[in-house]
Design an enzyme around this catalytic site. Structure first.
Site, PDB file in Angstrom:
ATOM      1  CB  SER A 592      -0.985   0.358   1.576  1.00 11.02           C
ATOM      2  OG  SER A 592       0.020  -0.011   2.347  1.00 11.02           O
ATOM      3  CE  LYS A 635      -1.970   1.131   5.760  1.00  9.73           C
ATOM      4  NZ  LYS A 635      -2.191   1.077   4.575  1.00  9.73           N
TER       5      LYS A 635
END
Length: 721
Positions: A592, A635
């Site tokens: 990612s 996140k």
């Protein structure tokens, strides 16, 4: 502390017709056996047996319909006995339950009725319980594997439970005889043998004292030598005591006692060593001179023998050594297993009993890695005679399921016994946390052990304040106090960076991008990625540092394909250096960080600054499409804690965002579906940036316009990267 990795992404059936060789009626004591009391008259143990073999059925109804009802009423079918507002159920956090606290929710008495979720596993357990099949459950920790195993022991067709006795073998002391009798008979037989031994010892003692008295009288009155008489009396005493040991050895050892059991036994053999699992024979340091303990008295039953007619549960099955797995496989196949000493240097290794019944149902469990180190033949046995089931991590967020989560809170309060009742607002906050931990829109987490921990911490806080009920404020405090180690580390990293000015949250910098990662399962952290382009001393190459693991390295290679196709310059004579800052020994895994790497490299190639008030996460295809990733909620919160005001996430992850209320006003979430959109948002310099984005769009040909209905709908992926 364990090293933590930073994730930027994140038939033939078992024979049921072998009747047990034991009679279900009265059991004759070996003393009364017509052939002289050989305890092996009726065989050496039961083989695999299915169904009821006759005689007494312990704790069971003889009505087959009652037994069928017990199985069909497994957990998820049990409704909550409380008033429900069906009209408001869809939008109500408690699914329409009209309650003030958990005191208004009745907790089921049976464990099988407390099972929540895992519909597929529930159906498998029901079938396995009916047909006595083995089951292997694979899934994340805390999803209910052990609870389902215990539930299965309550649902098993009621068997004729058995006691197992071990007798001394007069022909070969190292080969004790084994006998099975109906449950409760074992204690009677042992007590009868002890009573007979006591009577024999009393007669021996009476005779001994008479002989000693005669010898002493003779030595005093006739021989006139009392010293000789005392010596003779001592020899007689020792002779009688030595001879009495033979009668003690006739008392059998009650190896397995099911006298007080009212349902099929359940044995948890998780992490058991070989002796605890397979049975053992204790070491005896006295091996001569008549001082030794009879071998049958040193025999110890293992979990496979104690679980006869019930369930043997082994979690983390791959942690068993290969030899134990092989022997376990034999016990499953044969339905009986002899006991011997597990230590080769012990005297117990010389002893081996006749086969002891092991007619159990095997429930093996573990995480996904359990299948890698599991003996293939053992897995074949389980699969060939049973089922394999994967435990779900989440379940659909429906009114019915939210009501069951409310019951789950009540169950945890009742199970602990020391917590105040939870108010309805506290239950609602826990259900919101269950949504958040699921990581998927419209789902609730099934990692109920962790959620139960939050329940207990909330209750402890309320109890510490002498509160009558647990409120929403107590749950919010508990969420802060029960942070995982990874989250505490991540928060500490963020604070340290502020102290040392390692964190940049304003202005523009060339080749530096704020990437986002997760530590563990529920902890977000912001890690910068830097890129630099230098002249090459040989063929140009992409060099990435920061303890990259395999998936992260592959993502860098995918990004390099886009860079090579995008760049107008000849990069064969240039080296592209990519550095993941402050990853330390933890390393980097997942892909990612792909859009982060691509943005940093393109910024370095073009000399354009990147907005340092922006953080980003997303995987990247070789065509430039932004793919979904895991852990977006954590996140985003990490970016907000670090001082960023904007964050880029994949368009496909937009539905998964469930951040806490305190962060909603702190940060703007920007979903994207293509790398061109990322660059348009992240880079400075309007004319140059517009030209760059246009060129990239024309090269990849996959960018979607950000205007219009359905714009930015990125590609789908069966699972987050």
């Amino acid at each position: 502390m364990n090293r933590q990795t930073l994730f930027f992404g994140s038939d033939d059936s078992m024979s049921n017709d072998r009747n047990d060789s034991r009679d279900g009626g009265d059991v004759l004591d070996p003393e009364d056996a017509p052939d002289g009391g050989d305890p092996d008259t009726n065989g050496t143990g039961g083989g695999r047996s299915g169904g009821t073999t006759g005689g007494r059925s312990v704790g069971a109804s003889n009505d087959p319909s009652d037994q069928q009802a017990d199985i069909d009423d497994l957990g998820s079918d049990v409704e909550i006995d409380a008033e429900i507002d069906e009209e408001a159920a869809e939008d109500h956090l408690l699914g329409g339950l009209q309650i003030d606290s958990t005191d208004d929710i009745e907790v089921p008495d049976r464990l099988v009725d407390q099972v929540i979720g895992q519909e597929h596993a529930r159906d498998v357990v029901m079938k396995a319980a009916k047909q006595r099949r083995h089951v292997m459950m694979i899934g994340s920790p805390g999803t209910g594997k052990s609870m389902l195993a215990k539930a299965m022991s309550e649902l098993l067709p009621k068997e004729e439970l058995q006691d197992v006795l071990v007798y001394h073998n007069p022909d070969d002391g190292n080969n004790p005889k084994v006998r099975t009798v109906p449950a409760g008979k074992g204690e009677q037989i042992v007590e009868a043998h002890k009573e007979e031994a006591r009577k024999r010892n009393q007669m021996r003692s009476f005779l001994m004292w008479i002989i000693i008295a005669v010898v002493l009288g003779y030595s005093l009155l006739v021989v006139s030598n009392i010293l000789l008489g005392i010596l003779a009396a001592g020899i007689i005493y020792l002779a009688f005591r030595y001879g009495s040991r033979g009668s003690d050895s006739m008392i059998p050892n009650l190896l397995v006692n099911n006298a007080d059991e009212q349902s099929a036994p359940f044995e948890d053999a998780t992490g058991a060593h070989a002796g605890a699992l397979l049975g053992d024979v204790r070491h005896d340091p006295f091996q001569s001179g008549g001082m030794e303990t009879p071998s049958h008295d040193r025999v110890e039953a293992g979990a496979i023998h104690k679980s006869n007619k019930g369930v043997l549960f082994v979690d983390e099955i791959n942690t068993l050594d290969i030899r134990s797995q092989q022997k376990l496989m034999t016990a499953i196949q044969e339905g009986e297993f002899s006991i011997t000493g597990q230590s080769e240097r012990s005297s117990g290794a010389m002893v081996q009993t006749e086969p002891v019944p092991t007619d159990f149902i095997m429930i093996a469990a573990g995480n996904l890695d359990a299948m890698e180190n599991m003996h293939p033949a053992l897995r074949s046995r389980i699969k060939g005679y049973g089922y394999e089931v994967y435990m779900d991590d989440t379940i659909d967020d429906t009114p019915e399921m939210r009501r069951k989560y409310a019951r789950f809170v009540a169950q945890e309060v009742a199970k602990d016994g020391r917590l105040p009742a939870f108010a309805d607002e506290a239950i609602e906050e826990l259900i919101l946390e269950a949504r958040r931990r699921a990581g998927r829109k419209g789902h609730l987490t099934l990692k109920l052990r962790n959620l139960g921990g939050l329940v207990r911490v909330s209750g402890d806080i309320a109890r510490g304040e002498d509160a009558d009920r647990v409120t929403r404020d107590h749950v919010l405090q508990a969420k802060g106090r029960s942070r995982s180690i990874e989250q505490q580390l991540a928060d500490d990293y963020i604070e340290r960076r502020k102290d040392y000015e390692l964190q940049v949250a304003d202005g523009f910098q060339v080749g530096r991008v704020n990437g986002l990662a997760v530590m563990g399962e529920d902890s977000g952290i912001m890690l910068p990625v830097m890129a630099e382009v230098t002249p090459s001393q040989g063929p140009g190459q992409v060099i990435a540092t920061g303890q990259l693991q395999e998936m992260a390295e592959e993502s860098v290679q995918n990004v390099s394909a886009i860079i090579k196709k995008f760049s107008d310059e000849d990069i064969t004579e240039k080296d592209i250096h990519i550095q993941f800052i402050q990853t330390g020994q933890q390393g980097v895994d997942g892909d990612s960080a792909s859009i982060t790497v691509a943005t940093a490299v393109i910024s370095a190639l073009e000399g354009m600054g990147v907005d340092q008030n922006l953080a980003m996460t997303g995987s990247l295809s070789v065509r430039g499409d932004v793919l979904p990733v895991g852990g977006v909620t954590h996140k985003i919160e990490a970016a907000a804690k670090s001082g960023c005001s904007r964050v880029i996430i994949p368009k496909a992850n937009e539905q998964d965002v469930m951040i806490e209320e305190e962060y909603e006003e702190m940060i703007e979430i920007i979903p994207v579906s293509h790398i061109s959109e990322v660059l348009d948002i992240a880079l400075e310099g309007e004319p140059e940036k517009d030209s760059l984005v246009a060129r990239l769009k024309s090269i990849t040909g996959s960018a979607l316009e950000k205007t219009g209905e359905g714009a930015g709908a990125g590609p789908t992926s069966p699972s987050p990267q």
